[in-house]
Structure formats: structure tokens, C-alpha cells
Design an enzyme around this catalytic site. Structure first.
Site, PDB file in Angstrom:
ATOM      1  CE  LYS A  83      -6.566  -3.457   4.249  1.00  0.00           C
ATOM      2  NZ  LYS A  83      -6.856  -3.843   5.632  1.00  0.00           N
ATOM      3  NE  ARG A 112      -0.206  -8.576   2.066  1.00  0.00           N
ATOM      4  CZ  ARG A 112      -0.984  -7.948   2.956  1.00  0.00           C
ATOM      5  NH1 ARG A 112      -2.178  -8.397   3.239  1.00  0.00           N
ATOM      6  NH2 ARG A 112      -0.545  -6.881   3.589  1.00  0.00           N
ATOM      7  CB  SER A 150      -1.242  -3.760   7.806  1.00  0.00           C
ATOM      8  OG  SER A 150      -2.288  -2.859   7.559  1.00  0.00           O
ATOM      9  CG  HIS A 207      -7.636  -2.653   9.884  1.00  0.00           C
ATOM     10  ND1 HIS A 207      -6.321  -2.245   9.991  1.00  0.00           N
ATOM     11  CD2 HIS A 207      -7.612  -3.682   8.998  1.00  0.00           C
ATOM     12  CE1 HIS A 207      -5.548  -2.977   9.212  1.00  0.00           C
ATOM     13  NE2 HIS A 207      -6.303  -3.864   8.601  1.00  0.00           N
ATOM     14  N   GLY A 238      -0.798 -20.424  18.658  1.00  0.00           N
ATOM     15  CA  GLY A 238      -1.826 -21.197  19.365  1.00  0.00           C
ATOM     16  C   GLY A 238      -1.895 -20.838  20.848  1.00  0.00           C
ATOM     17  CE1 TYR A 253       0.188  -5.866  -1.787  1.00  0.00           C
ATOM     18  CE2 TYR A 253      -0.868  -3.849  -1.024  1.00  0.00           C
ATOM     19  CZ  TYR A 253      -0.406  -5.130  -0.779  1.00  0.00           C
ATOM     20  OH  TYR A 253      -0.560  -5.680   0.470  1.00  0.00           O
ATOM     21  N   GLY A 254      -2.800  -5.347  -4.418  1.00  0.00           N
ATOM     22  CA  GLY A 254      -4.121  -5.601  -3.842  1.00  0.00           C
ATOM     23  C   GLY A 254      -4.692  -4.486  -2.977  1.00  0.00           C
ATOM     24  N   GLY A 255      -3.922  -4.058  -1.980  1.00  0.00           N
ATOM     25  CA  GLY A 255      -4.428  -3.052  -1.045  1.00  0.00           C
ATOM     26  C   GLY A 255      -4.744  -1.725  -1.717  1.00  0.00           C
ATOM     27  NE  ARG A 287      -2.465  -1.205   3.539  1.00  0.00           N
ATOM     28  CZ  ARG A 287      -1.924  -0.428   4.463  1.00  0.00           C
ATOM     29  NH1 ARG A 287      -1.911   0.885   4.304  1.00  0.00           N
ATOM     30  NH2 ARG A 287      -1.392  -0.921   5.548  1.00  0.00           N
ATOM     31  CG  ASP A 291      -8.014  -6.888   6.729  1.00  0.00           C
ATOM     32  OD1 ASP A 291      -7.157  -6.583   7.582  1.00  0.00           O
ATOM     33  OD2 ASP A 291      -8.162  -6.252   5.666  1.00  0.00           O
ATOM     34  CG  ASN A 338       2.937  -6.635   1.849  1.00  0.00           C
ATOM     35  OD1 ASN A 338       2.291  -7.172   2.751  1.00  0.00           O
ATOM     36  ND2 ASN A 338       2.398  -5.735   1.024  1.00  0.00           N
ATOM     37  CB  CYS A 355       0.063  -6.731  13.813  1.00  0.00           C
ATOM     38  SG  CYS A 355       1.184  -5.346  13.599  1.00  0.00           S
ATOM     39  N   GLY A 356      -0.729 -10.048  12.623  1.00  0.00           N
ATOM     40  CA  GLY A 356      -1.236 -11.341  13.071  1.00  0.00           C
ATOM     41  C   GLY A 356      -2.742 -11.461  13.201  1.00  0.00           C
ATOM     42  CG  ASN A 401      -1.371 -15.469  20.747  1.00  0.00           C
ATOM     43  OD1 ASN A 401      -0.472 -15.367  21.584  1.00  0.00           O
ATOM     44  ND2 ASN A 401      -1.204 -15.097  19.488  1.00  0.00           N
TER      45      ASN A 401
HETATM   46  C1  OXD Z   1      -3.503  -4.448   5.131  1.00  0.00           C
HETATM   47  C2  OXD Z   1      -4.143  -5.615   4.506  1.00  0.00           C
HETATM   48  O1  OXD Z   1      -2.546  -3.889   4.548  1.00  0.00           O
HETATM   49  O2  OXD Z   1      -5.078  -6.179   5.116  1.00  0.00           O
HETATM   50  O3  OXD Z   1      -3.940  -4.067   6.221  1.00  0.00           O
HETATM   51  O4  OXD Z   1      -3.769  -6.015   3.392  1.00  0.00           O
HETATM   52 MN    MN Z   2      -5.660  -5.118   6.905  1.00  0.00          MN
END
Ligand code: OXD
Ligand code: MN
Length: 601
Positions: free
Chosen positions: A225, A385, A267, A245, A510, A216-218, A86, A294, A383, A269-270, A512
Site C-alpha cells: 500500500k 489473511r 479492500s 488499486h 463464478g 499488520y501487513g497493510g 490498516r 490488488d 480480516n 470487496c472481492g 460474475n
Molecule cells: C487492502 C489490502 O486492505 O489489499 O486493500 O490488503
Molecule cells: Mn487492497
């Protein structure tokens, strides 16, 4: 040089799914006159159309077919190396005044911006096919589901949108013939994929998005987004709901009691890993199910928050995904998936850093260059995907299609913080919870271009996605609180705290579940906690740590707060609020003072 997006020859019987709505027809015609495509392909979302377009994409080298035995019905796409994430610096909110966009967004005057974009789009699709993609965001029978149309000259976008949204006839039917009906206009053109001509522009008042110069997707799957978050958040405030989000997951106890939790992490961060969590052996009988990974659209009913996932697929970060970190994601992406910017092995399988097993002796890296384990550069882009249908997820929640949404018991904020933030704590109430979200920070990741690893404030993980003034967004959150008689409890988590030697203190993934279980205990009024200046903190006895190989002293460190670090944190909160130039609601300024005062007592 290879031509960008050459036109496809449309087969008879395909590409003819024109809607009846005159407003849509007029708009498509207007874009056609401007961009001058060779032909128009009206998508219907059918299987036959998908097969045809996949075949065309392979012929154009937009996709590479992967080994049918190893990853059935799956493909690799390589983006232009200048176009892998992004671009927040080229993302604009084009509201009539700068103040409406607020201090955290790039603003651009709508009239001038339309005119600049029109210039860029003039003849931009000549020799290309213009695809028209009808789609809905949200379950087909949900009251908050939205219709969008995306025009694009990228076949990769069409194929990705088919996975990420409910696309085709379902949207045309939902929109109907009323030319005044609400729907989102999205125009995308690759142009010449030049970063100097790359702009992602949102016109919230017109429910319009124009994105040029990227693949790019985002930046280009305009449903995600651009619509579901930036335009979505604007509509949500106006219409009294929330576009966030956030992942949404279900947790079911062995006794069959179920709660739903929404969690906002920035984004990469899991969120996907958390949404697909498999509880460790010790939690036999517990089940975690995924509603979304997401984005959450949330409404209030009977004083409670109900959430739907507006998407139909997952666009997740690949590196680090393995049977250890996320077995459900591995199963999901084992078939019917698109990969972008991962490595290709000699037998047409995909590979990335952190995948199970030894690296291949030879592969082609994400740019298609020879790669061996001795290569200095990574084989997969950090990044890179996957795009995969949510139906592939073995842990998909049974209520994912429920139009009214699932009731949310807890909201969790979290980010990547090496220090300061404990593993988990609970805000005292809704207002301190909003403060917690508003002051959230995280170390930046490769999901956006720019430096990685720098701590930045990212309120509610929405910094790059809030489509209006952040002060009004905070106010919206506070107002929502006043409408709730049964508000979700609000928590903060940090899986990324490090010890004195720079090592992660918490195993994550796991495990978590142990934190999630405490969250659920709190929702059921059964979890223990001690009062601290920042909120309710669990003691080591309050979190189920059975069968966990983490030293007790690490646990104490993880669950504790360091007053010196928090003094610094409070200063950073103040700096952040000050940087917003007076838009922060009084209530949140007061929350900061209260927090400071609690540290003094
Ligand atoms: C982001 C995504 O960048 O979900 O937050 O792709
Ligand atoms: Mn996202």
C-alpha cells in the site's frame, strides 16, 4: 512478558548480501546509528535464507508450523490483538504543504514528522536484528519496475516480503551502483506494538516511508500500500503513468480471443475472487486468468493502456474463502503459505468461518484461546489473511512476467452497495467513466479499523491510497484520457445489491462471468444495451443467464435503476464533491450536471 522480536544469531554465510550502492549503505548506516540494533541481516532472498528464517521465526513463536501433510510448508502467525488491520487514522502523507496532500489525506509537516519518528526510532531495535530487504516491484524487465529497500525488525515482515515481492539479489542488481538512481527507502519498526505509537508516514518528495508500531501487513509490508499505491501514485502522476488499486485479469473465449480487464474495488470487496474466477459450466471453453489481484501499474503505449502487476504474491482476506467461492485461492493457499489470525485446529490445520466442511469441534481461535462452535466470538478474525506466492495460483496468466504489460480493454469500478447501483452498466465515454470512478462508494469492511458497513465515497477505490491531492488525481485521470487513442471502456459493477427482504439478489463468484462476458461483448461491439441516464444498461436478454437459478424478477431488479434512489445518489455526489473544498476539476462538476439533466429528460 515475551520479548518483542529478539535478535537472531546469524549463521555464517547468511545475512551478508550487502549492496554496492553507496546511497543505500549510507542510509542503512544512518538508521543503524539511530535504532541501535544488535546486528544487521542483509537479505538475499535465497531458499537457504528462507529456511533459516522460518526456523528462527518458529523458535521465537512468531510462527507456528502447520500440519505438514495438510498444509505443506505453511505457517500461522498471530498478531497482537490490537493490530489486525490498516490504520487510516494514523496514516499520513507528509508533503511540504497540506494542499499537496489534499482533502482526503491526513497531512503532517515533514520536518516535524521526521523528528518525531526519529525520537520513536531512537534505540528502538536494541536487542533486535535489523533486516535489510532489497526488493523490486514489477517484472524484472519492465520499464516501470521500481526498486525498494525495507529495513525492519520483524522477521514476519521479511518472510512475507519474500512472498509478496521479488526480493534479494534481483533488486540489488537492478539498482546497480549509481548513488543517484531512484529507489524507495522504507523503515519499519514494531516498537512496542502500541496503538498510541503507531504511525504510517509517507514522504513522497523523498521517496521515503516510515512505519512504526504495527506488525499488520497493510501497514508494514511497505512494498504494497505504501510504495505501490501511495508513493506509486505520486510518482505515476509525475512520470505520466498510473498506479491503481486494481486487479488485472485475462478472459479468453473458446475461439481463443483474449482481452484483459482491470477492476478497482475497495479492500475486501472481492478483487481476489474476481481475479481468480472460474466460469460456470455453461461457459465451457472460456478461461479466466490472473495477472494481479490488488494493484495495477499502467502505462500508455501506442494510445493504449498496458498494465503490470507489481507484486509477486497475494495478501488476501481468508474468511469466506472456500472451494465454492474461490477454488483457485483454495488451491493456492494449500501449501507454501503464511496465514495470519485464522484459527488453529487440534491437528495443526487452519480453519476459518466459511471454509468448506463442518467447523471443528474444538480449535484455538485467532488469539490462541479455546474455541468451539458454541463460542460467541469468531474463530478467525474477519480480516485474517493469507500470504501466498502468485506461482501457486493454477489460473496464473502466462504473461504475468511480461515487462511491457498486458493491453487493457476494459476498466471496471465497483463496490458493495445494497441499493442504487445496478449489477452492471457502461459509462458513455472516458470522462463520464472518470466521473463514475470519482463518485464510487462502498460499504466499509474489516480491512481497515473503524465501523463496518457504512457507505463511504471511495474514488477509484483509492481513498486510503492516493498519495497526493485527490483533485490532482482526478485531473491526472482526465489527462490520461486525452492521450488515449484506444481507451478502455469503463464499467461499474455491484455484486452486492439486496432485495426488499435484505437478501442478496445476485449469486456472485463464478456467476460474475455472466457480467464479465457482457463487458467483453461490449468491447467487441457485439453486446446489446439500452441508453439510460447513467450509461449503457444491459437488458435481461443481453446478459447470458442460461442455467442460472435466479428468478426473472430479481434479474429485472438487478439490472434496473430506481430514479428516487438516484436522486439521493446525486445529492450524495454533490455533498462529496463539496466536501473536497473546490479541488474537483470543472469537467467532473459538469459531468454531474449532465447526469442530473439526463434524469430530468
Ligand atoms: C487492502 C489490502 O486492505 O489489499 O486493500 O490488503
Ligand atoms: Mn487492497
Amino acid at each position: 512478558m515475551q520479548k518483542i522480536a529478539p535478535a537472531i544469531s546469524v549463521l555464517a554465510g547468511l545475512g551478508e548480501n550487502k549492496p554496492q550502492n553507496q546511497a543505500v549503505l549510507d542510509w542503512v548506516h544512518e538508521v543503524e546509528l539511530l535504532a541501535k540494533p544488535e546486528n544487521i541481516f542483509w537479505c538475499d532472498g535465497s531458499e537457504g535464507e528462507n529456511e533459516f528464517l522460518l526456523d528462527q521465526a518458529c523458535r521465537q513463536n512468531v510462527l507456528i508450523k502447520l500440519n505438514e501433510k495438510k498444509v505443506p510448508r505453511s505457517y500461522l502467525h498471530r498478531s497482537n490483538p490490537n493490530d489486525v488491520a490498516r490504520v487510516e487514522q494514523f496514516t499520513f502523507i507528509c508533503t511540504p504543504t497540506k494542499e499537496e496532500a489534499g482533502p482526503t489525506n491526513n497531512w503532517s509537516e515533514p520536518g516535524e514528522t521526521y523528528s518525531r519518528l526519529r525520537d520513536l526510532l531512537k534505540g528502538a531495535m536494541s536487542g533486535r536484528t535489523m533486516f535489510v530487504i532489497p526488493y523490486i516491484m514489477g517484472p524484472p524487465d519492465s520499464p516501470i519496475t521500481k526498486v525498494g529497500f525495507e529495513i525492519t525488525d520483524s522477521i514476519y515482515v521479511v518472510l512475507s516480503m519474500r512472498i509478496m515481492t521479488r526480493m534479494g539479489t534481483v533488486a540489488i542488481n537492478r539498482l546497480g551502483r549509481d548513488p543517484k538512481a531512484e529507489w524507495n527507502r522504507g523503515v519499519h519498526s514494531l516498537l512496542d506494538v502500541d496503538p498510541a505509537r503507531r504511525f504510517i508516514c509517507h514522504f513522497p518528495q523523498d521517496n521515503t516511508i516510515i512505519s512504526v508500531g504495527s506488525g499488520y501487513g497493510g501497514n508494514v509490508l511497505l512494498s504494497k500500500k505504501c510504495l505501490a499505491l501511495r508513493i506509486g501514485s505520486y510518482l505515476a502522476r509525475k512520470q505520466g503513468w498510473m498506479a491503481e488499486h486494481m486487479l488485472i485479469l485475462g478472459v479468453e473465449s473458446p475461439a481463443g480471443r483474449k482481452h484483459y480487464v482491470a477492476a478497482a474495488f475497495p479492500s475486501a470487496c472481492g478483487k481476489t475472487n474476481f481475479a481468480m474466477l472460474i466460469p460456470p459450466r455453461h461457459f465451457k471453453g472460456w478461461k479466466v486468468t490472473t495477472v494481479g489481484d490488488d494493484i495495477a501499474w499502467m502505462q500508455i503505449r501506442d494510445g493504449r493502456i498496458y498494465a503490470v502487476n507489481p507484486e509477486n504474491g497475494y495478501f488476501g482476506v481468508v474468511p469466506g474463502t472456500s472451494y465454492k467461492s474461490n477454488p483457485n485461492a483454495m488451491k493456492s493457499i494449500a501449501h507454501d503459505s503464511l496465514y495470519t489470525n485464522v484459527a488453529l485446529t487440534d491437528d495443526d490445520d487452519v480453519w476459518w468461518e466459511g471454509k468448506n466442511g463442518a467447523p471443528p469441534e474444538h480449535a484455538f481461535d485467532w488469539r490462541g484461546r479455546d474455541w468451539t462452535p458454541d463460542s460467541k466470538e469468531k474463530a478467525a478474525h474477519p480480516n485474517s489473511r493469507f500470504t501466498t506466492p502468485m506461482r501457486n495460483n493454477p489460473a496464473l496468466d502466462s504473461d504475468v512476467e511480461k515487462g511491457e504489460g498486458v493491453p487493457i480493454s476494459a476498466i471496471i469500478f465497483g463496490g458493495r452497495r445494497s441499493d442504487t447501483m445496478p449489477l452492471v452498466f457502461q459509462a458513455f465515454d472516458w470522462e463520464p467513466g472518470v466521473y463514475l470512478g470519482a463518485t464510487m462508494a462502498s460499504e466499509t469492511t474489516a480491512a481497515a479499523t473503524g465501523a463496518v458497513g457504512q457507505v463511504r465515497r471511495d474514488p477509484m477505490a483509492m481513498l486510503p491510497f492516493c498519495g497526493y491531492n485527490i483533485g490532482d488525481y482526478f485531473r491526472h485521470w482526465l489527462n490520461i484520457g486525452t492521450r488515449l487513442t484506444n481507451p478502455p471502456l469503463i464499467f461499474n459493477v455491484n455484486w452486492f445489491r439486496k432485495g426488499a427482504h435484505g437478501q442478496f439478489l445476485w449469486p456472485g463468484f463464478g456467476d460474475n462471468m455472466r457480467v464479465l462476458k457482457w463487458v467483453i461483448d461490449r468491447c467487441e461491439d457485439s453486446g446489446g444495451a439500452v441508453k439510460s441516464p447513467i450509461g449503457w444498461l444491459p437488458t435481461p436478454n443481453d446478459v447470458d443467464l442460461e442455467e442460472l437459478a435466479v428468478e426473472h424478477k430479481c434479474i429485472v431488479e438487478l439490472l434496473g435503476i430506481d430514479h428516487k434512489e438516484w436522486q439521493r445518489e446525486l445529492t450524495e455526489h454533490k455533498k462529496f464533491f463539496d466536501s473536497l473544498g473546490g479541488v474537483v476539476p470543472e469537467e467532473l462538476l459538469r459531468q454531474r450536471e449532465n447526469l442530473e439533466a439526463r434524469f430530468k429528460h
